[in-house]
Design an enzyme around this catalytic site. Structure first.
Site, short mmCIF file in Angstrom:
data_model
loop_
_atom_site.label_atom_id
_atom_site.label_comp_id
_atom_site.label_asym_id
_atom_site.label_seq_id
_atom_site.Cartn_x
_atom_site.Cartn_y
_atom_site.Cartn_z
N SER A 195 0.84 -1.19 0.00
CA SER A 195 0.00 0.00 0.00
C SER A 195 0.88 1.25 0.00
O SER A 195 1.70 1.41 -0.90
CB SER A 195 -0.95 -0.05 1.20
OG SER A 195 -1.94 0.95 1.08
N GLU A 318 -9.29 -4.93 -4.58
CA GLU A 318 -8.65 -3.89 -3.76
C GLU A 318 -9.64 -2.93 -3.12
O GLU A 318 -9.53 -2.60 -1.94
CB GLU A 318 -7.68 -3.07 -4.63
CG GLU A 318 -6.46 -3.80 -5.13
CD GLU A 318 -5.35 -3.89 -4.09
OE1 GLU A 318 -5.55 -3.47 -2.95
OE2 GLU A 318 -4.28 -4.40 -4.45
N HIS A 419 -7.95 -5.15 -0.33
CA HIS A 419 -6.69 -4.50 0.00
C HIS A 419 -6.11 -5.07 1.29
O HIS A 419 -6.81 -5.20 2.30
CB HIS A 419 -6.95 -3.00 0.15
CG HIS A 419 -5.72 -2.16 0.22
ND1 HIS A 419 -4.84 -2.05 -0.82
CD2 HIS A 419 -5.23 -1.38 1.22
CE1 HIS A 419 -3.86 -1.22 -0.49
NE2 HIS A 419 -4.07 -0.81 0.76
#
Length: 515
Positions: A195, A318, A419
């Protein structure tokens, strides 16, 4: 237990770690002077040397940050501006002369949350086989790490840009100069992150002063295009000053501002900026034409990224986490998405923006809400990853993946392979705490097997640049323009050529990003 074997001499002074019989760790090692008072919003500097053995059996303070129920910092956490420390992990059997490959981790958290000492990043499972030495790094977050106040500099008070990037470079220099004493090989350093940490990795690959500090890189779910120019940084700085009630002419008094007030103002901007300008972040790296000379994707497309092998990829779903969290960070409604494209077009009229119909061709048959999530996923993560892979593959081997596995519970919650869900498998920490519900409906057997495969590929890559699987796993070929080979990580892994052809055809070749 502690013993003299865990005492290691660093360039700054000796440190004593902790050996649990299987692994040895040195926690909270200071790599920079406290970034406080006159050093607040300044580039980090090495710490004052010490002569007495420093205790390195407990983690250092985490960077000041607002609370976030999704990011568990762990028990007994202390927040403090004096947070620039790192942790070293190795198997107990590793000796200083072993020169093991080194993996250096940059945590995620939207540039605002997280730390190197989160329970998820406990390094024991990753290092217990003795194949690598691991380093996890704290860097400054939020307004203290990413606010660009250079527009407020005066003869009396100078502010520096890209503070967190500078923190990481200093930490990598510490690794270069010290990791040999812990049994690591400074010539085989793999920088990896997820990330925001993944974006810091992909950005580092284009920073001239980072050249030579790492030999390989892994970027998981990197929002690689979330890097803005100094003009946008100056606008955010002005908004921050308004939040704290300080005139631009009095910016020097920020040195005396309370940390809690800085965090509160930063949190307000963190929410306000993407709400008023969908697709943008308040805090992100800045193209300052100094440390960072150009937008990373421009450097990749021009063949100017550092020629080191790269693993890069994203997760299949995600964006669903951000919807579940009701986070403003990703534009998922039609109005927000249209607003985002309009702002990009206004900034860069020369761009060949795909039409709504062209983009929609990649998502035929999907419900409107699902299309919004898919577009947010692809503009934020997947397409930047593909654009980057196309460029970097011309200068070094690239290994592209997509993580598709979701446990029955994550499927029931309708978040899927969202995610950050690949992280437990990379770290081998499949259940973190009693409140972790990931495997409550089963899937542990598959999860353990998948974790073993991912860890083997990540560690093998750190060893020699080739992400080898376990016996019987498919061969993961490098991503090249001719085949665009992609590893799909799922219950059973498979390799697919040009997995993203429909996306590429719909979105086009022009990099879409904010300035």
């Amino acid at each position: 237990m502690t013993d003299d074997r865990t005492v290691v001499q660093t360039t700054n002074g000796p440190v004593r770690g902790l050996d649990d019989g299987m692994t040895t760790s040195w926690r909270g090692i200071r790599y920079a002077a406290p970034p406080v008072r006159e050093l607040r919003w300044r580039a980090p500097v090495p710490p004052q040397p010490w002569t007495e053995v420093a205790d390195a059996t407990v983690f250092g303070a985490v960077a000041p940050q607002p609370g976030n129920p999704v990011i568990r910092l762990g028990p007994d956490v202390i927040q403090n501006e004096d947070c620039l420390s790192l942790n070293v992990w190795s198997a107990s059997t590793v000796e200083p002369a072993d020169r093991k490959p080194v993996m250096v981790w940059l945590h995620g958290g939207a540039y605002v949350f997280g730390s190197s000492s989160q329970p998820l990043y406990d390094g024991r499972a990753l290092v217990s086989d003795g194949d690598v030495v691991l380093v996890t790094v704290n860097y400054r977050l939020g307004a203290l790490g990413f606010l660009d106040l250079t527009s407020c500099s005066t003869d009396q008070r100078t502010f520096d840009s890209n503070l967190a990037l500078r923190d990481i470079i200093l930490a990598l220099e510490w690794v270069r100069d010290n990791i040999g004493a812990f049994g690591g090989d400074p010539d085989r350093v793999t920088l990896f992150g997820e990330s925001a940490g993944g974006s810091l990795v992909t950005t580092m690959l284009t920073i001239p002063s980072a050249r030579g500090l790492f030999a390989r890189a892994i970027a998981q779910s990197s929002p690689a295009t979330s890097v803005y120019d100094s003009a946008r940084g100056a606008r955010v700085a002005k908004m921050f000053l308004e939040k704290v009630g300080i005139a631009t002419a009095d910016a020097a008094t920020l040195t005396d501002l309370g940390v809690d007030e800085i965090v509160a103002a930063g949190q307000a901007l963190f929410s306000d900026v993407p709400a008023t300008s969908p697709g943008t972040l308040a805090f992100a790296p800045t193209v300052d034409r100094d440390l960072l000379p150009d937008y990373p994707l421009e450097a990749y497309r021009a063949g100017k990224s550092h020629p080191v092998p790269l693993i890069i990829g994203t997760n299949k779903d995600e964006a669903s986490l951000f919807k579940w969290m009701k986070s403003p960070l990703m534009p998922i409604t039609p109005d927000a998405i249209r607003s985002m494209f309009a702002e990009i077009a206004g900034e860069q009229p020369e761009l060949n923006l795909p039409s709504e119909a062209e983009i929609g061709s990649a998502y035929t048959g999907m419900k409107l809400k699902a299309v919004g999530l898919a577009v947010a996923r692809d503009i934020g993560f997947r397409m930047p990853t593909l654009w980057l892979a196309d460029g970097h593959s011309a200068v070094a081997p690239v290994y592209l993946y997509r993580f598709d596995w979701a446990t029955p519970m994550l499927r029931a919650l309708r978040v899927g392979a969202t995610h950050a869900t690949e992280l437990p498998y990379v770290w081998g920490n499949l259940v973190v705490g009693s409140k972790d519900i990931t495997f409550k409906l089963g899937g542990m057997k598959v999860g353990k097997a998948l974790s073993a495969r991912m860890q083997n590929r990540w560690v093998s890559f750190a060893v020699d640049g080739h992400p080898e699987g376990l016996p019987g796993d498919p061969e993961w070929a490098p991503y090249e323009i001719g085949n665009r080979s992609t590893l799909v990580i799922d219950r059973q892994d498979r390799v697919v050529d040009d997995l993203d052809k429909e996306l590429r055809d719909a979105w086009g070749d022009d990099v879409l990003n904010f300035r």
